[in-house]
Write a protein that holds these residues in place. Structure first.
Motif, PDB file in Angstrom:
ATOM      1  N   MET A 195       0.964  -1.238  -0.152  1.00 29.31           N
ATOM      2  CA  MET A 195      -0.091   0.092   0.009  1.00 29.31           C
ATOM      3  C   MET A 195       0.920   1.074   0.098  1.00 29.31           C
ATOM      4  SD  MET A 195      -2.892  -1.123  -0.340  1.00 29.31           S
ATOM      5  CE  MET A 195      -3.995   0.629  -0.028  1.00 29.31           C
ATOM      6  N   LEU A 196       2.155   1.140   0.635  1.00 30.82           N
ATOM      7  CA  LEU A 196       2.975   2.354   0.533  1.00 30.82           C
ATOM      8  C   LEU A 196       3.446   2.633  -0.848  1.00 30.82           C
ATOM      9  CD1 LEU A 196       4.601   4.268   2.495  1.00 30.82           C
ATOM     10  CD2 LEU A 196       6.535   2.460   2.500  1.00 30.82           C
ATOM     11  N   LEU A 197       3.863   1.478  -1.322  1.00 31.34           N
ATOM     12  CA  LEU A 197       4.371   1.613  -2.768  1.00 31.34           C
ATOM     13  C   LEU A 197       3.234   2.089  -3.802  1.00 31.34           C
ATOM     14  CD1 LEU A 197       6.464  -1.472  -3.337  1.00 31.34           C
ATOM     15  CD2 LEU A 197       7.315   0.803  -2.703  1.00 31.34           C
ATOM     16  N   ASP A 198       2.081   1.612  -3.486  1.00 32.76           N
ATOM     17  CA  ASP A 198       0.813   1.866  -4.493  1.00 32.76           C
ATOM     18  C   ASP A 198       0.536   3.632  -4.184  1.00 32.76           C
ATOM     19  OD1 ASP A 198      -1.487   1.392  -6.050  1.00 32.76           O
ATOM     20  OD2 ASP A 198      -2.317   2.217  -4.278  1.00 32.76           O
ATOM     21  N   GLY A 199       0.680   3.902  -2.990  1.00 36.61           N
ATOM     22  CA  GLY A 199       0.324   5.366  -2.703  1.00 36.61           C
ATOM     23  C   GLY A 199       1.469   6.347  -3.236  1.00 36.61           C
ATOM     24  N   PHE A 200       2.821   5.710  -3.059  1.00 35.53           N
ATOM     25  CA  PHE A 200       3.747   6.544  -3.687  1.00 35.53           C
ATOM     26  C   PHE A 200       3.714   6.748  -5.375  1.00 35.53           C
ATOM     27  CE2 PHE A 200       7.841   6.596  -5.877  1.00 35.53           C
ATOM     28  CZ  PHE A 200       8.500   7.759  -5.455  1.00 35.53           C
ATOM     29  N   ALA A 201       3.228   5.570  -5.867  1.00 37.67           N
ATOM     30  CA  ALA A 201       3.096   5.667  -7.167  1.00 37.67           C
ATOM     31  C   ALA A 201       1.937   6.380  -7.620  1.00 37.67           C
ATOM     32  CB  ALA A 201       2.934   4.252  -7.899  1.00 37.67           C
ATOM     33  N   ARG A 202       0.853   6.534  -6.913  1.00 36.94           N
ATOM     34  CA  ARG A 202      -0.185   7.478  -7.224  1.00 36.94           C
ATOM     35  C   ARG A 202      -0.117   8.884  -7.045  1.00 36.94           C
ATOM     36  NH1 ARG A 202      -5.787   6.812  -7.645  1.00 36.94           N
ATOM     37  NH2 ARG A 202      -5.441   4.646  -7.539  1.00 36.94           N
ATOM     38  N   ASN A 203       0.499   9.070  -5.820  1.00 38.60           N
ATOM     39  CA  ASN A 203       1.028  10.762  -5.837  1.00 38.60           C
ATOM     40  C   ASN A 203       2.037  11.147  -6.736  1.00 38.60           C
ATOM     41  OD1 ASN A 203      -0.824  10.720  -3.092  1.00 38.60           O
ATOM     42  ND2 ASN A 203       0.970   9.990  -1.838  1.00 38.60           N
ATOM     43  N   TYR A 204       2.761  10.331  -7.030  1.00 40.41           N
ATOM     44  CA  TYR A 204       3.686  10.971  -7.997  1.00 40.41           C
ATOM     45  C   TYR A 204       3.027  11.089  -9.251  1.00 40.41           C
ATOM     46  CZ  TYR A 204       7.818  11.228 -11.306  1.00 40.41           C
ATOM     47  OH  TYR A 204       8.571  11.697 -12.194  1.00 40.41           O
ATOM     48  N   ALA A 205       2.266   9.903  -9.828  1.00 41.53           N
ATOM     49  CA  ALA A 205       1.660  10.162 -11.129  1.00 41.53           C
ATOM     50  C   ALA A 205       0.831  11.455 -11.118  1.00 41.53           C
ATOM     51  CB  ALA A 205       0.898   8.735 -11.561  1.00 41.53           C
ATOM     52  N   ASN A 206       0.088  11.640  -9.990  1.00 42.09           N
ATOM     53  CA  ASN A 206      -0.998  12.780  -9.898  1.00 42.09           C
ATOM     54  C   ASN A 206      -0.246  14.061 -10.091  1.00 42.09           C
ATOM     55  OD1 ASN A 206      -3.433  13.578  -9.797  1.00 42.09           O
ATOM     56  ND2 ASN A 206      -3.518  13.806  -7.675  1.00 42.09           N
ATOM     57  N   LEU A 207       1.088  14.169  -9.260  1.00 40.98           N
ATOM     58  CA  LEU A 207       1.892  15.456  -9.365  1.00 40.98           C
ATOM     59  C   LEU A 207       2.464  15.686 -10.967  1.00 40.98           C
ATOM     60  CD1 LEU A 207       3.121  17.797  -7.824  1.00 40.98           C
ATOM     61  CD2 LEU A 207       5.068  16.169  -7.325  1.00 40.98           C
ATOM     62  N   ALA A 208       2.837  14.565 -11.428  1.00 44.19           N
ATOM     63  CA  ALA A 208       3.383  14.667 -12.788  1.00 44.19           C
ATOM     64  C   ALA A 208       2.264  15.276 -13.738  1.00 44.19           C
ATOM     65  CB  ALA A 208       3.963  13.238 -13.430  1.00 44.19           C
ATOM     66  N   ARG A 209       0.970  14.482 -13.459  1.00 49.10           N
ATOM     67  CA  ARG A 209      -0.341  15.168 -14.256  1.00 49.10           C
ATOM     68  C   ARG A 209      -0.417  16.557 -14.247  1.00 49.10           C
ATOM     69  NH1 ARG A 209      -6.494  13.219 -14.068  1.00 49.10           N
ATOM     70  NH2 ARG A 209      -5.952  13.475 -11.526  1.00 49.10           N
ATOM     71  N   GLN A 210      -0.353  16.886 -12.910  1.00 47.19           N
ATOM     72  CA  GLN A 210      -0.615  18.431 -12.486  1.00 47.19           C
ATOM     73  C   GLN A 210       0.395  19.295 -13.282  1.00 47.19           C
ATOM     74  OE1 GLN A 210      -2.176  19.299  -8.680  1.00 47.19           O
ATOM     75  NE2 GLN A 210      -2.433  17.193  -8.383  1.00 47.19           N
TER      76      GLN A 210
END
Length: 233
Positions: free
Chosen positions: A154-169
């Motif tokens: 879950m830690l890795l999933d959250g990291f990937a999701r947060n990074y991807a969201n920041l990259a999108r923004q």
């Protein structure tokens, strides 16, 4: 049976509802889901709707309810299919975790609208669970308990999701010119006057950036270091 299950669960696993009497269905779940994914890819998550899909396929919105019970069910099916299966991971839990995160970030880069799909409880659909399964298999070589392995996942999933969201923004602002030198020239004297010595040093050494640069590699490495410390504890 399927009526008592969460929306989309039975259909995601290929369990079809009992067919009612009447004309033979003219559509398939696969057609509906594929059309939903097309709308997501071209117009974003908000475009994935029963009404739009019905119009695209030439049927009424009411006719869609012969195939899916609700929009929630539609979203579950579309999300699972659009996410797809994970890649085959390399051996070694750390190599596997790195490949897993990079693959997930890449999937979100290809289909950023997946980040807008609401998270409603634990994963229950085939492809989402396959991503969980392969990472848990990689952690199985370690001394982590099942509880801790799932927590690390879950830690890795959250990291990937947060990074991807920041990259999108940040990507959405690519058309806005970034005048780094002018901004720095404006801010530095004010930072000095306002007693921001650490930020002054960052600006002076050109370390204060508004891009991602190597943030994925750096952040993931530090996350994996933490997991490794837990494993070796």
């Amino acid at each position: 049976m399927s009526a008592e299950l969460p929306p989309g669960l039975a259909l995601a696993w290929g369990v079809q509802p009992v067919q009612r009497r009447g004309p033979k269905p003219g559509l398939s779940i696969e057609q509906i889901v594929a059309t939903g994914i097309e709308f997501g890819d071209t117009a974003g998550f908000e475009a994935v709707s029963l009404q739009k899909i019905a119009a695209q396929l030439g049927v009424t919105t009411n006719a869609m309810y012969r195939y899916v019970r609700s929009k929630d069910e539609l979203i579950v099916l579309v999300h699972d299919k659009a996410l797809g299966a994970p890649p085959e991971l390399p051996t070694g839990w750390r190599n596997a975790a790195t490949a897993w995160v990079y693959a997930l970030v890449a999937r979100y880069a290809d289909r950023p609208w997946l980040l807008d799909v609401p998270i409603r409880g634990a994963p229950i659909t085939p492809n989402v669970l396959r991503w969980v399964e392969v990472m848990l298999q990689a952690f199985a070589e370690t001394k982590l308990s099942q509880h801790d392995a799932l927590g690390c996942l879950m830690l890795l999933d959250g990291f990937a999701r947060n990074y991807a969201n920041l990259a999108r923004q940040l990507g959405a602002n690519d058309d806005v010119p970034v005048q780094a030198e002018q901004v720095g020239a404006f801010l530095v004297p004010r930072l000095i006057e306002g007693n921001y010595p650490m930020l002054v040093a960052l600006y002076t050494n050109q370390e204060y950036e508004d891009g991602l640069d190597d943030d994925l590699e750096f952040g993931l490495a530090r996350t994996l270091d933490g997991i490794e410390a837990l494993i070796n504890r």
